[in-house]
Motif scaffolding. Sequence first.
Motif, mmCIF file in Angstrom:
data_model
loop_
_atom_site.group_PDB
_atom_site.id
_atom_site.type_symbol
_atom_site.label_atom_id
_atom_site.label_comp_id
_atom_site.label_asym_id
_atom_site.label_seq_id
_atom_site.Cartn_x
_atom_site.Cartn_y
_atom_site.Cartn_z
ATOM 1 N N SER A 19 29.984 -23.354 -0.671
ATOM 2 C CA SER A 19 31.120 -23.900 0.085
ATOM 3 C C SER A 19 30.747 -24.121 1.544
ATOM 4 C CB SER A 19 32.337 -22.976 -0.011
ATOM 5 O OG SER A 19 32.046 -21.734 0.596
ATOM 6 N N VAL B 107 44.524 -39.082 -4.546
ATOM 7 C CA VAL B 107 45.028 -37.749 -4.177
ATOM 8 C C VAL B 107 46.537 -37.689 -4.418
ATOM 9 C CG1 VAL B 107 45.386 -36.116 -2.284
ATOM 10 C CG2 VAL B 107 43.167 -37.250 -2.541
ATOM 11 N N SER C 293 42.106 -33.595 -6.433
ATOM 12 C CA SER C 293 42.794 -32.675 -5.526
ATOM 13 C C SER C 293 42.196 -32.716 -4.124
ATOM 14 C CB SER C 293 42.752 -31.249 -6.070
ATOM 15 O OG SER C 293 41.405 -30.834 -6.221
ATOM 16 N N GLN C 294 40.959 -33.177 -4.029
ATOM 17 C CA GLN C 294 40.263 -33.294 -2.743
ATOM 18 C C GLN C 294 39.657 -34.688 -2.663
ATOM 19 O OE1 GLN C 294 40.028 -30.781 -0.365
ATOM 20 N NE2 GLN C 294 41.465 -29.672 -1.660
ATOM 21 N N ILE D 34 37.021 -36.410 -2.787
ATOM 22 C CA ILE D 34 35.587 -36.411 -3.076
ATOM 23 C C ILE D 34 35.179 -37.590 -3.951
ATOM 24 C CG2 ILE D 34 35.346 -33.909 -2.880
ATOM 25 C CD1 ILE D 34 35.212 -33.913 -6.011
#
Length: 183
Positions: free
Chosen positions: A128, A41, A47-48, A50
């Motif tokens: 989401s 990150v 960006s996340q 995951i």
Amino acid sequence: MDENSHPLVKAALIHAQFESIHPFSDGNGRLGRILIVLYFVQSKLISQPIFFVSEELERERLRYYDLLNGVRGDQPDWSSWVLFFLTACHRMADKISTKLDAADKLAMDGLRRCQTESEKKVWVYTFSDPHTTVKKVSTQLKIAPSTARSALNALATKGLLYSDKQTKRNKKYVNYDLLGVLT
């Protein structure tokens, strides 16, 4: 370590160095694998959080620990460790890419079955928030609760979402197909 090295290579070296100092009496492995994600990150590779390469490292646990131990001592074998780490990252990236492709296909197939704009908006929203309610949909999409309820019920009728038939108030709607793709 060369500061111009690729962040994946740096992450491999950082992880091995952290595991080598073993600073805590418990939890070093978990923390070391969490540090990989945090470094990804920070380096803007993701960006996340995951991308959990730890899943792939643990899949080959014996090799993982053997190669980690191989970077210690008088003749450390960094190239074998870094190659193993990069290969694990590649496998994890492939796995995530496959899941994202399947989720995209699921979304597109569902959109083709939607008949109203509200259904389309709500369907996309469930990607989401796969465990959702009328209240959450209404709030997040800024639509009337009756519109949210109507769209959710239509999606459930089409088999795109699941909702138990006995519950009358505070009903939950679940996108189980998406959850199946992601797990």
